[in-house]
Design a protein around this motif. Structure first.
Motif, PDB file in Angstrom:
ATOM      1  N   ILE A   1       0.864  -1.183   0.000  1.00 36.23           N
ATOM      2  CA  ILE A   1       0.000   0.000   0.000  1.00 36.23           C
ATOM      3  C   ILE A   1       0.899   1.231   0.000  1.00 36.23           C
ATOM      4  CG2 ILE A   1      -1.745   1.308   1.266  1.00 36.23           C
ATOM      5  CD1 ILE A   1      -2.677  -1.325   2.503  1.00 36.23           C
ATOM      6  N   ARG A   2       0.866   1.966  -1.100  1.00 35.70           N
ATOM      7  CA  ARG A   2       1.651   3.204  -1.181  1.00 35.70           C
ATOM      8  C   ARG A   2       0.871   4.374  -0.594  1.00 35.70           C
ATOM      9  NH1 ARG A   2       5.917   3.010  -5.298  1.00 35.70           N
ATOM     10  NH2 ARG A   2       6.511   0.829  -5.238  1.00 35.70           N
ATOM     11  N   THR A   3      -0.411   4.471  -0.972  1.00 35.91           N
ATOM     12  CA  THR A   3      -1.250   5.589  -0.545  1.00 35.91           C
ATOM     13  C   THR A   3      -2.629   5.075  -0.170  1.00 35.91           C
ATOM     14  OG1 THR A   3      -0.075   7.013  -2.092  1.00 35.91           O
ATOM     15  CG2 THR A   3      -2.126   7.850  -1.206  1.00 35.91           C
ATOM     16  N   LEU A   4      -3.152   5.614   0.925  1.00 37.93           N
ATOM     17  CA  LEU A   4      -4.477   5.290   1.431  1.00 37.93           C
ATOM     18  C   LEU A   4      -5.154   6.620   1.716  1.00 37.93           C
ATOM     19  CD1 LEU A   4      -5.436   2.393   2.033  1.00 37.93           C
ATOM     20  CD2 LEU A   4      -4.786   2.729   4.379  1.00 37.93           C
ATOM     21  N   THR A   5      -6.166   6.973   0.927  1.00 42.11           N
ATOM     22  CA  THR A   5      -6.777   8.293   1.039  1.00 42.11           C
ATOM     23  C   THR A   5      -8.265   8.175   1.313  1.00 42.11           C
ATOM     24  OG1 THR A   5      -5.216   9.043  -0.642  1.00 42.11           O
ATOM     25  CG2 THR A   5      -7.015  10.531  -0.098  1.00 42.11           C
ATOM     26  N   ARG A   6      -8.738   8.871   2.339  1.00 45.15           N
ATOM     27  CA  ARG A   6     -10.175   8.921   2.654  1.00 45.15           C
ATOM     28  C   ARG A   6     -10.828   9.917   1.710  1.00 45.15           C
ATOM     29  NH1 ARG A   6     -14.946   7.294   4.291  1.00 45.15           N
ATOM     30  NH2 ARG A   6     -15.761   8.023   6.263  1.00 45.15           N
ATOM     31  N   ILE A   7     -11.898   9.526   1.057  1.00 44.19           N
ATOM     32  CA  ILE A   7     -12.571  10.393   0.095  1.00 44.19           C
ATOM     33  C   ILE A   7     -13.861  10.960   0.688  1.00 44.19           C
ATOM     34  CG2 ILE A   7     -13.596  10.524  -2.209  1.00 44.19           C
ATOM     35  CD1 ILE A   7     -10.538  10.128  -2.164  1.00 44.19           C
ATOM     36  N   SER A   8     -14.806  10.095   1.050  1.00 43.07           N
ATOM     37  CA  SER A   8     -16.073  10.542   1.605  1.00 43.07           C
ATOM     38  C   SER A   8     -15.907  10.754   3.105  1.00 43.07           C
ATOM     39  CB  SER A   8     -17.146   9.491   1.333  1.00 43.07           C
ATOM     40  OG  SER A   8     -18.386   9.920   1.806  1.00 43.07           O
TER      41      SER A   8
ATOM     42  N   ARG B   1     -20.147  13.930   2.147  1.00 43.65           N
ATOM     43  CA  ARG B   1     -20.205  12.595   1.557  1.00 43.65           C
ATOM     44  C   ARG B   1     -19.994  12.679   0.054  1.00 43.65           C
ATOM     45  NH1 ARG B   1     -19.569   9.122   5.707  1.00 43.65           N
ATOM     46  NH2 ARG B   1     -21.042   9.555   7.360  1.00 43.65           N
ATOM     47  N   GLN B   2     -19.229  11.728  -0.492  1.00 42.45           N
ATOM     48  CA  GLN B   2     -18.944  11.687  -1.923  1.00 42.45           C
ATOM     49  C   GLN B   2     -19.567  10.422  -2.517  1.00 42.45           C
ATOM     50  OE1 GLN B   2     -17.221  13.996  -3.695  1.00 42.45           O
ATOM     51  NE2 GLN B   2     -16.987  15.268  -1.870  1.00 42.45           N
ATOM     52  N   TYR B   3     -20.464  10.613  -3.447  1.00 46.01           N
ATOM     53  CA  TYR B   3     -21.128   9.486  -4.094  1.00 46.01           C
ATOM     54  C   TYR B   3     -20.733   9.446  -5.566  1.00 46.01           C
ATOM     55  CZ  TYR B   3     -23.968   9.390   0.105  1.00 46.01           C
ATOM     56  OH  TYR B   3     -24.370   9.312   1.412  1.00 46.01           O
TER      57      TYR B   3
ATOM     58  N   LEU C   1     -15.891   1.230  -2.530  1.00 43.80           N
ATOM     59  CA  LEU C   1     -17.221   1.826  -2.473  1.00 43.80           C
ATOM     60  C   LEU C   1     -18.119   1.054  -1.518  1.00 43.80           C
ATOM     61  CD1 LEU C   1     -16.192   2.732  -5.411  1.00 43.80           C
ATOM     62  CD2 LEU C   1     -18.592   2.911  -5.922  1.00 43.80           C
ATOM     63  N   SER C   2     -19.012   1.781  -0.873  1.00 43.74           N
ATOM     64  CA  SER C   2     -20.068   1.174  -0.083  1.00 43.74           C
ATOM     65  C   SER C   2     -21.338   1.273  -0.907  1.00 43.74           C
ATOM     66  CB  SER C   2     -20.225   1.907   1.246  1.00 43.74           C
ATOM     67  OG  SER C   2     -21.314   1.379   1.955  1.00 43.74           O
ATOM     68  N   THR C   3     -21.823   0.138  -1.391  1.00 38.53           N
ATOM     69  CA  THR C   3     -22.987   0.124  -2.274  1.00 38.53           C
ATOM     70  C   THR C   3     -24.155  -0.585  -1.588  1.00 38.53           C
ATOM     71  OG1 THR C   3     -22.469  -1.994  -3.300  1.00 38.53           O
ATOM     72  CG2 THR C   3     -21.433  -0.049  -4.259  1.00 38.53           C
ATOM     73  N   SER C   4     -25.268  -0.636  -2.276  1.00 40.27           N
ATOM     74  CA  SER C   4     -26.432  -1.358  -1.754  1.00 40.27           C
ATOM     75  C   SER C   4     -26.193  -2.866  -1.750  1.00 40.27           C
ATOM     76  CB  SER C   4     -27.667  -1.025  -2.577  1.00 40.27           C
ATOM     77  OG  SER C   4     -27.444  -1.343  -3.928  1.00 40.27           O
TER      78      SER C   4
ATOM     79  N   GLU D   1     -21.255   5.128  -2.257  1.00 38.16           N
ATOM     80  CA  GLU D   1     -20.414   6.095  -1.569  1.00 38.16           C
ATOM     81  C   GLU D   1     -18.951   5.681  -1.704  1.00 38.16           C
ATOM     82  OE1 GLU D   1     -19.673   7.916   2.904  1.00 38.16           O
ATOM     83  OE2 GLU D   1     -21.296   6.494   2.576  1.00 38.16           O
ATOM     84  N   VAL D   2     -18.106   6.602  -2.179  1.00 40.57           N
ATOM     85  CA  VAL D   2     -16.678   6.323  -2.360  1.00 40.57           C
ATOM     86  C   VAL D   2     -15.993   6.491  -1.011  1.00 40.57           C
ATOM     87  CG1 VAL D   2     -14.601   6.897  -3.631  1.00 40.57           C
ATOM     88  CG2 VAL D   2     -16.824   7.208  -4.706  1.00 40.57           C
ATOM     89  N   LEU D   3     -15.607   5.392  -0.377  1.00 43.34           N
ATOM     90  CA  LEU D   3     -14.995   5.447   0.947  1.00 43.34           C
ATOM     91  C   LEU D   3     -13.545   5.899   0.880  1.00 43.34           C
ATOM     92  CD1 LEU D   3     -16.438   2.165   2.493  1.00 43.34           C
ATOM     93  CD2 LEU D   3     -17.241   4.497   2.833  1.00 43.34           C
TER      94      LEU D   3
END
Length: 132
Positions: free
Chosen positions: A74-81, A86-88, A106-109, A126-128
């Motif tokens: 893992i080079r980079t771990l970035t929080r988006i939402s 919240r970012q969808y 992503l967190s999906t249905s 939602e893009v986690l």
């Protein structure tokens, strides 16, 4: 109290990688367990173990490093939402991480999955975070 448990999860993994730790322990939740399974399936972590010793339980993650160069997988771990914004992403505007070399979780249905799996199922969510 953590206001953003996913950001805490990502920060613990990021800090363990920077300190060259082999194993990191994280308080468990169902969403964190699913993110851990996705990271394992895509080859970003070596192994994981869910322990239910306390009421909440913990996740033990064995981090993956290159055997010769000792560079982490893992080079980079970035929080988006974030909780404040919240970012969808729909099927049409799915994010491309590092021009397709990285993954967006992503967190999906239908559960937690990568951007490529969500595109195959023709669903958004939602893009986690982004991982590469």
């Amino acid at each position: 109290m953590n206001t953003d448990p996913i950001a805490d999860y990502l920060t613990r993994v990021r800090n363990a990688i920077k300190a060259n730790h082999r194993i990191v322990e994280i308080p468990a939740s169902n969403l964190k367990k699913e993110i851990t399974k996705v990271l394992f399936d895509k080859g970003y972590i070596a192994n994981y173990k869910f322990e239910d010793t306390t009421t909440q339980g913990t996740i033990k993650i064995a981090l993956k490093y290159n055997a010769i160069t000792k560079i982490p997988a893992i080079r980079t771990l970035t929080r988006i939402s974030k909780p404040g914004l919240r970012q969808y992403a729909g099927v049409d505007n799915m994010p491309r991480v590092l021009n397709g070399l990285g993954i967006a979780i992503l967190s999906t249905s239908k559960g937690v999955m990568t951007d490529k799996e969500a595109a195959k199922l023709n669903i958004g969510g939602e893009v986690l975070c982004h991982v590469y």
